[in-house]
Motif scaffolding. Sequence first.
Motif, PDB file in Angstrom:
ATOM      1  N   SER A  38       0.820  -1.212   0.000  1.00  0.00           N
ATOM      2  CA  SER A  38       0.000   0.000   0.000  1.00  0.00           C
ATOM      3  C   SER A  38       0.849   1.255   0.000  1.00  0.00           C
ATOM      4  N   MET A  39       2.076   1.162   0.503  1.00  0.00           N
ATOM      5  CA  MET A  39       2.930   2.346   0.544  1.00  0.00           C
ATOM      6  C   MET A  39       3.264   2.812  -0.863  1.00  0.00           C
ATOM      7  N   ILE A 127       2.313  13.179  14.203  1.00  0.00           N
ATOM      8  CA  ILE A 127       2.299  11.944  13.409  1.00  0.00           C
ATOM      9  C   ILE A 127       3.741  11.504  13.189  1.00  0.00           C
ATOM     10  N   ILE A 128       4.040  10.264  13.583  1.00  0.00           N
ATOM     11  CA  ILE A 128       5.404   9.718  13.531  1.00  0.00           C
ATOM     12  C   ILE A 128       5.464   8.620  12.485  1.00  0.00           C
ATOM     13  N   ASP A 129       6.485   8.701  11.664  1.00  0.00           N
ATOM     14  CA  ASP A 129       6.664   7.776  10.545  1.00  0.00           C
ATOM     15  C   ASP A 129       6.937   6.362  11.048  1.00  0.00           C
ATOM     16  N   CYS A 130       6.212   5.391  10.509  1.00  0.00           N
ATOM     17  CA  CYS A 130       6.450   3.971  10.800  1.00  0.00           C
ATOM     18  C   CYS A 130       6.612   3.198   9.493  1.00  0.00           C
ATOM     19  N   SER A 131       7.154   3.835   8.463  1.00  0.00           N
ATOM     20  CA  SER A 131       7.121   3.245   7.134  1.00  0.00           C
ATOM     21  C   SER A 131       8.079   2.080   6.954  1.00  0.00           C
ATOM     22  N   PHE A 132       9.134   1.988   7.774  1.00  0.00           N
ATOM     23  CA  PHE A 132      10.029   0.845   7.617  1.00  0.00           C
ATOM     24  C   PHE A 132       9.362  -0.417   8.127  1.00  0.00           C
ATOM     25  N   GLY A 196      14.659   0.379   3.930  1.00  0.00           N
ATOM     26  CA  GLY A 196      14.453   1.507   4.834  1.00  0.00           C
ATOM     27  C   GLY A 196      15.578   2.508   4.939  1.00  0.00           C
ATOM     28  N   GLY A 197      16.673   2.326   4.178  1.00  0.00           N
ATOM     29  CA  GLY A 197      17.784   3.257   4.296  1.00  0.00           C
ATOM     30  C   GLY A 197      18.299   3.289   5.723  1.00  0.00           C
ATOM     31  N   GLN A 198      18.642   4.474   6.201  1.00  0.00           N
ATOM     32  CA  GLN A 198      19.171   4.578   7.558  1.00  0.00           C
ATOM     33  C   GLN A 198      18.134   4.189   8.599  1.00  0.00           C
ATOM     34  N   GLN A 199      16.867   4.497   8.337  1.00  0.00           N
ATOM     35  CA  GLN A 199      15.817   4.153   9.291  1.00  0.00           C
ATOM     36  C   GLN A 199      15.684   2.647   9.465  1.00  0.00           C
ATOM     37  N   GLY A 200      16.107   1.880   8.449  1.00  0.00           N
ATOM     38  CA  GLY A 200      15.996   0.426   8.530  1.00  0.00           C
ATOM     39  C   GLY A 200      17.147  -0.253   9.244  1.00  0.00           C
ATOM     40  N   GLN A 201      18.179   0.506   9.613  1.00  0.00           N
ATOM     41  CA  GLN A 201      19.331  -0.111  10.260  1.00  0.00           C
ATOM     42  C   GLN A 201      18.988  -0.562  11.675  1.00  0.00           C
ATOM     43  N   PRO A 202      19.400  -1.769  12.059  1.00  0.00           N
ATOM     44  CA  PRO A 202      19.230  -2.176  13.455  1.00  0.00           C
ATOM     45  C   PRO A 202      20.105  -1.331  14.371  1.00  0.00           C
ATOM     46  N   ILE A 203      19.766  -1.322  15.649  1.00  0.00           N
ATOM     47  CA  ILE A 203      20.570  -0.563  16.614  1.00  0.00           C
ATOM     48  C   ILE A 203      21.329  -1.486  17.562  1.00  0.00           C
ATOM     49  N   HIS A 204      21.076  -2.792  17.467  1.00  0.00           N
ATOM     50  CA  HIS A 204      21.846  -3.753  18.266  1.00  0.00           C
ATOM     51  C   HIS A 204      21.687  -5.130  17.661  1.00  0.00           C
TER      52      HIS A 204
END
Length: 626
Positions: A38-39, A127-132, A196-204
């Motif tokens: 849908s995106m 409104i906060i992005d949750c697209s990843f 997701g680009g940078q937003q898709g990167q894990p943090i741990h």
Amino acid sequence: MPFPAAHSRMPFSLLLRFCLPSAIRTLPKAAHIRNTSSMTEGRQPASVMVLPRSLAPAFESFCQGNRGLLPLLGQSEAVKPFPQLSTVPDIRTICPQFQKYEFGACTGMLTSLEGYSEQLKDMVTFIIDCSFSIEEALEQAGIPGRDLTGPSHAGAYKTTVPCATIAGFCCPLVVTMRPVPKDKLERLLRATHSVGGQQGQPIHIGDPELLGIKALSKPDYGSYVECRPEDVPVFWPSQLTSLEAVISCKAPLAFTSPPGCIVMIPKDTVSPASCLPPEMVPEVHAISKDPLHYSIVSAPAAQRVRELESTIAIDPGNRGIGHLLLKDELLQAALSLSHASSILITTGFPTHFNHEPPEETDGPPGAIALAAFLQVLGKETAIVVDQRALNLHMKIVEDAVKQGVLKTPVPLLTYQGRSMEDAQAFLCKDGDPKSPRFDHLVAIERAGRAADGNYYNARKMNIKHLVDPIDDIFLAAQKIPGISSTGIGDGGNELGMGRVKEAVKKYIRNGDVIACDVEADFAIIAGVSNWGGYALACALYILNSCQVHERYLRRATGLSRGAGEQSWIQALPSVDKEEKMLGILVQNQVRSGVSGIVGMEVDGLPFHSVHAEMVQKLVDATTVHM
């Protein structure tokens, strides 16, 4: 009425028809399995926060100060259409469900805000992005999804990692986890970068206890996704961090979209998440087995570190060190050091046993250069040396500060224990292996213990009477979770070179006698050991200037420290600083390792025509992409 599986393809008005009380209990699961196609059809998922107007500036600042966690699409008057998203319905009906909060406590679940029109006049919608979509990335990587242990959405966990505190908003980072087979980590990172680009990167990536999560089977939100023995837990920021922020501010009244529930909004705005070029796809590297821990770095940054490793691998003494080289040891050691907070360095090879002092000019310059850069990164750093050489090193450090090689003095320690218990007591607070004082040990041209318990110089002369048992500290660290180690050497008889001892025995002159028997987790081989210290400092600069690695280091909380800080550049090795450092050693009658002369040379190689050129090559390779 059952909730339609293809709900994300439906017009918003039709979607709302299905979001009636009878369907509410199925919404979280349906939201979890939404069809992200849908995106591409003009919609993207988001979460909603509605706060009192008085808190709006602070919450906006909080999101901006933690934009890696909370990519804010915008804000609006709560009772009016969202301005940047002109086709979004009135906030009173935008979300299929709302959670109501009063003074930080959830006091109800609502299907709409129609009954709160008066209060909403003095409230603001965020409104906060949750697209990843993690599921989309897993699918693209060819990693099958896992069934949940419950009917809700995939689990999310409160961590002990604090978000940047701003204007009364103070909360922990919330993360979500997916188990990934170890052999598919690289494939997953490529997919998350693509999706997701940078937003898709894990943090741990690794042991959940490093985030303060005690039990994966008990998420704070949602249902557990089971890990199998071959899996590695991978964690991403969760939009539920914003929910914890709302709870923390204890507003008299607030509304949020519930855990597991997303709102599909028209894709009229560009996500604020940083976009990275395709070549910035992350690489993943294991940096610790106990606890299990992986780190990530962009491919270009990793390649620059590999160039440093190749640069220092020349063999000016024709010792045969090419046979000892292990790929990516410099990169992995630098990644491990980058995550460390307290580092212990050791150096000192008393090869000139007939002179006073017996030390050589290889080792201390590399140790001081590394310590200088660790200091500017804000890491606690100390150096441990032989008791007999303490006064010498105190003078070296004092002069290094006076001449600007070091910004501040490095604490000097000694160790003369005689047992593993002594070594553990030295490494840990109250001797408790759960409370190590240091999380990384580095040996730079430090005499290493051979298999027979003696210490040998390159000519097979036993120098054990001049060497304190600092090797025991490295041996004890192998049994203490959370302590990693690096050895830097140029001949195989240095502390840490036990990692390559079979090659030393086979290819290095006198290797069958002099080979160090004590391993380090990472073994950096250089033509001159000082070069390994310089290269490690340069590698740390490259890593901390890398957007991908820097974001991972801070778990996406707070703001980027910015690449290329001037203080970092000033802390790098330089020809001028290393010339001063060698001059300090000469003034203290420290001799060259091969020739034994007191002069401006290291390992028999003149400073100005060899070492100065190497330092400049390393610095140029480090800063060329600034």
